[in-house]
Motif scaffolding. Structure first.
Motif, PDB file in Angstrom:
ATOM      1  N   ASP A 121      36.638  -7.603  21.827  1.00  0.00           N
ATOM      2  CA  ASP A 121      37.688  -8.490  21.324  1.00  0.00           C
ATOM      3  C   ASP A 121      38.613  -7.803  20.305  1.00  0.00           C
ATOM      4  OD1 ASP A 121      36.076  -8.298  19.085  1.00  0.00           O
ATOM      5  OD2 ASP A 121      35.525 -10.423  19.050  1.00  0.00           O
ATOM      6  N   GLY A 122      38.445  -6.495  20.117  1.00  0.00           N
ATOM      7  CA  GLY A 122      39.322  -5.746  19.227  1.00  0.00           C
ATOM      8  C   GLY A 122      38.830  -5.606  17.801  1.00  0.00           C
ATOM      9  N   ARG A 123      37.731  -6.285  17.449  1.00  0.00           N
ATOM     10  CA  ARG A 123      37.207  -6.180  16.077  1.00  0.00           C
ATOM     11  C   ARG A 123      36.532  -4.830  15.880  1.00  0.00           C
ATOM     12  NH1 ARG A 123      32.930  -9.969  15.030  1.00  0.00           N
ATOM     13  NH2 ARG A 123      32.405  -9.531  17.174  1.00  0.00           N
ATOM     14  N   LEU A 124      36.686  -4.277  14.674  1.00  0.00           N
ATOM     15  CA  LEU A 124      35.987  -3.056  14.282  1.00  0.00           C
ATOM     16  C   LEU A 124      34.777  -3.453  13.452  1.00  0.00           C
ATOM     17  CD1 LEU A 124      38.845  -0.600  13.232  1.00  0.00           C
ATOM     18  CD2 LEU A 124      37.351  -0.440  15.226  1.00  0.00           C
ATOM     19  N   ILE A 125      33.608  -3.002  13.871  1.00  0.00           N
ATOM     20  CA  ILE A 125      32.363  -3.303  13.167  1.00  0.00           C
ATOM     21  C   ILE A 125      31.883  -2.025  12.486  1.00  0.00           C
ATOM     22  CG2 ILE A 125      29.979  -4.122  13.425  1.00  0.00           C
ATOM     23  CD1 ILE A 125      32.097  -6.228  14.183  1.00  0.00           C
ATOM     24  N   LEU A 126      31.632  -2.114  11.176  1.00  0.00           N
ATOM     25  CA  LEU A 126      31.133  -0.968  10.420  1.00  0.00           C
ATOM     26  C   LEU A 126      29.692  -0.690  10.847  1.00  0.00           C
ATOM     27  CD1 LEU A 126      31.667   1.069   8.075  1.00  0.00           C
ATOM     28  CD2 LEU A 126      30.587  -0.610   6.566  1.00  0.00           C
ATOM     29  N   ILE A 127      29.438   0.533  11.322  1.00  0.00           N
ATOM     30  CA  ILE A 127      28.065   0.874  11.734  1.00  0.00           C
ATOM     31  C   ILE A 127      27.449   1.935  10.830  1.00  0.00           C
ATOM     32  CG2 ILE A 127      28.355   0.178  14.139  1.00  0.00           C
ATOM     33  CD1 ILE A 127      28.708   3.152  14.848  1.00  0.00           C
ATOM     34  N   GLY A 128      28.232   2.455   9.897  1.00  0.00           N
ATOM     35  CA  GLY A 128      27.669   3.410   8.961  1.00  0.00           C
ATOM     36  C   GLY A 128      28.732   4.135   8.161  1.00  0.00           C
TER      37      GLY A 128
END
Length: 187
Positions: A148-155
């Motif tokens: 959906d275009g969201r950026l999720i912080l993974i580290g």
């Protein structure tokens, strides 16, 4: 039988005895292991298993049989006739008589040596990348882009923690806007 004789995977049948004596092995064993089928008939199955893994493989298969299991999949090394080792995936199927007595073991063995090499190369590459990121003096964030275009912080690396004076581990899993709300107001 025609399918078995021409299969790319090595197909075998084993006796219900403690050694799982080889009763039949398809011609694919020539290509895969360097043996003619006749050389293996009557021999214990474990002669093909790498010595370092024999006990573990035997215990795993025997445990499945004792439990009345129907099938198993195990990855381990096998020894070729020339003594070199290959990685294989063995998919076994236990055959029982109508009264539940273990009757025979059927196996399909696939050479996965190239896949294991590729996985090891990927693991080494990932370790090198992780080492570079972790030791870099430059602060770095790692994100996952959702459908959906969201950026999720993974580290983030330790330099990012030091530079911003926060623990990014507490923000992992949040969107970039949730983690850094001030970014939303800057447009």
């Amino acid at each position: 039988r025609l399918l078995t004789e021409n299969a790319h995977d090595m197909i075998s049948r084993h006796a219900p005895d403690p050694d799982h004596t080889i009763l039949y092995v398809s011609p694919a064993c020539r290509r895969m292991l360097g043996y003619d089928p006749e050389e293996l008939i009557g021999r214990p199955a474990e002669v093909l298993v790498h010595p370092e893994e024999r006990r573990e493989v035997r215990e795993s298969v025997d445990r499945q049989i004792r439990a009345g299991g129907e099938s198993f999949t195990v990855q381990h090394r096998m020894l070729r006739k020339d003594g070199t080792a290959i990685w294989i995936e063995n998919v076994g199927r236990m055959i029982y008589t109508p009264d539940g007595t273990f009757h025979e073991l059927h196996c399909a063995v696939r050479d996965i040596t190239e896949r294991m090499r590729a996985e090891e190369a990927m693991r080494v590459s990932e370790e090198k990348f992780r080492s570079v990121v972790e030791s870099s003096p430059v602060g770095m964030h790692l994100y996952r882009l959702e459908d959906d275009g969201r950026l999720i912080l993974i580290g983030a690396n330790p330099a990012a923690d030091r530079m911003l004076g926060i623990k990014h581990a507490d923000l992992t899993g949040q969107t970039i806007i949730e983690a850094f709300p001030n970014l939303a107001s800057t447009g």
